[in-house]
Design an enzyme around this catalytic site. Structure first.
Site, PDB file in Angstrom:
ATOM      1  N   LYS A  35       0.870  -1.186   0.000  1.00 27.16           N
ATOM      2  CA  LYS A  35       0.000   0.000   0.000  1.00 27.16           C
ATOM      3  C   LYS A  35       0.899   1.227   0.000  1.00 27.16           C
ATOM      4  O   LYS A  35       1.802   1.365   0.825  1.00 27.16           O
ATOM      5  CB  LYS A  35      -0.859  -0.031   1.259  1.00 27.16           C
ATOM      6  CG  LYS A  35      -1.558   1.268   1.581  1.00 27.16           C
ATOM      7  CD  LYS A  35      -2.513   1.053   2.732  1.00 27.16           C
ATOM      8  CE  LYS A  35      -2.901   2.350   3.380  1.00 27.16           C
ATOM      9  NZ  LYS A  35      -3.902   2.163   4.423  1.00 27.16           N
TER      10      LYS A  35
HETATM   11  C1  R5P Z   1      -1.936   4.899   7.754  1.00 31.71           C
HETATM   12  O1  R5P Z   1      -0.820   4.393   7.845  1.00 31.71           O
HETATM   13  C2  R5P Z   1      -3.109   4.108   7.946  1.00 31.71           C
HETATM   14  O2  R5P Z   1      -2.734   2.781   7.722  1.00 31.71           O
HETATM   15  C3  R5P Z   1      -4.336   4.403   7.098  1.00 31.71           C
HETATM   16  O3  R5P Z   1      -5.086   3.259   7.087  1.00 31.71           O
HETATM   17  C4  R5P Z   1      -4.051   4.780   5.688  1.00 31.71           C
HETATM   18  O4  R5P Z   1      -3.360   5.968   5.639  1.00 31.71           O
HETATM   19  C5  R5P Z   1      -5.307   4.823   4.792  1.00 31.71           C
HETATM   20  O5  R5P Z   1      -6.187   5.739   5.200  1.00 31.71           O
HETATM   21  P1  R5P Z   1      -6.399   7.119   4.451  1.00 31.71           P
HETATM   22  O6  R5P Z   1      -7.097   6.793   3.162  1.00 31.71           O
HETATM   23  O7  R5P Z   1      -7.239   7.894   5.403  1.00 31.71           O
HETATM   24  O8  R5P Z   1      -5.048   7.724   4.195  1.00 31.71           O
END
Ligand code: R5P
Length: 267
Positions: free
Chosen positions: A173
């Site tokens: 990710k």
């Molecule tokens: C950050 O490290 C977290 O894992 C969040 O889950 C990630 O950033 C995804 O969330 P968002 O779309 O709010 O950035």
């Protein structure tokens, strides 16, 4: 790949399309109270039917999520830092693989901080987690966390993503950036994007569309869904882009119709 690993992965990324919509609500693990997640169970309840998987911590899972639910769980298993410190990179593993199994996790998620003072530590955490996951057939999702001093460009994110995959992550990710196709092409496992800070819904839909157009397997999106005034319509719109191949313009029109907004103005 062994059957258990394959089966868990198939619950997260649809084998027929290679696409996924993950709903991320793990933000509290380092930032504590988060707008929209005051009562996480209530926030996610109407969204779960549109999410292929749910990313969260064991505390929220155990206390706020119905154990009878069927949504595959991507369990956050790294942490140990908070927003009270300037440097968030000193993460450790915070959950044992045995507890992840007890919680029926379909994947374990960990952040790596490539280029930070804790690069080696967090990459070793990832390697250890991949070993544990491999032992029990549980995939690892590596999040390429970006320190304040890092530039979110294809060179840096491509480097971090590739290293995460080389060390054994089954899913990476990362953040969307220009030349995103270079990141995807340089990474041998599926890449999903984080949504990042809340932006206008129209822009978040474009982000999702640009990412999948450049080869992303989908999104692991949080704030741009649960902080929207229209979270259900937002996740439906994101889903239409990821799973139905809709353009961002089409998804936006459908979103506006569903939320009773004039498209021309809101655009
Ligand atoms: C950050 O490290 C977290 O894992 C969040 O889950 C990630 O950033 C995804 O969330 P968002 O779309 O709010 O950035």
């Amino acid at each position: 790949m062994d059957w258990g690993m394959q089966n868990r992965l198939a619950g997260i990324i649809k084998p027929e399309s290679g696409r996924c919509v993950m709903l991320a609500v793990d933000h509290g693990y380092f930032q504590g109270p988060t707008t929209g997640l005051e009562k996480p169970g209530e926030t996610v309840a109407p969204l779960l039917r549109y999410a292929d998987s749910l990313m969260l911590t064991r505390g929220v899972l155990r206390n706020c999520i119905d154990a009878a639910g069927r949504t595959p769980i991507v369990l956050r298993v790294s942490g140990g830092t908070s927003v009270l410190k300037d440097d968030l990179s000193s993460e450790d593993l915070t959950v044992s693989v045995e507890d992840a199994i007890r919680l029926n996790a379909s994947a374990m998620a960990i952040s790596v901080f490539v280029g930070s003072d804790n690069e080696k530590k967090t990459l070793k955490n990832l390697s250890r987690l991949c070993d544990d996951g491999q032992k029990y057939g549980i995939p690892t999702l590596a999040v390429t966390a970006v320190g304040k001093q890092m530039v979110r460009d294809a060179r840096y994110l491509g480097l971090a993503s590739r290293i995460a995959a080389e060390l054994g992550a089954q899913i990476v990710k990362t953040y969307y950036c220009d030349d995103f196709d270079k990141i995807v092409n340089g990474c041998p496992v599926p890449v999903v994007i984080a949504g990042g800070k809340k932006i206008e819904e129209r822009d978040a839909l474009k982000l999702a569309f640009d990412a999948v157009s450049a080869g992303a397997a989908g999104v692991d999106m949080g704030r741009n869904i649960f902080q929207s005034r229209w979270p259900v319509q937002m996740i439906q719109a994101v889903r239409s882009i990821v799973h139905e191949g809709q353009s961002d313009a089409h998804a936006w029109d459908a979103f506006c119709a569903a939320t009773d907004q004039p498209t021309a103005v809101a655009r």
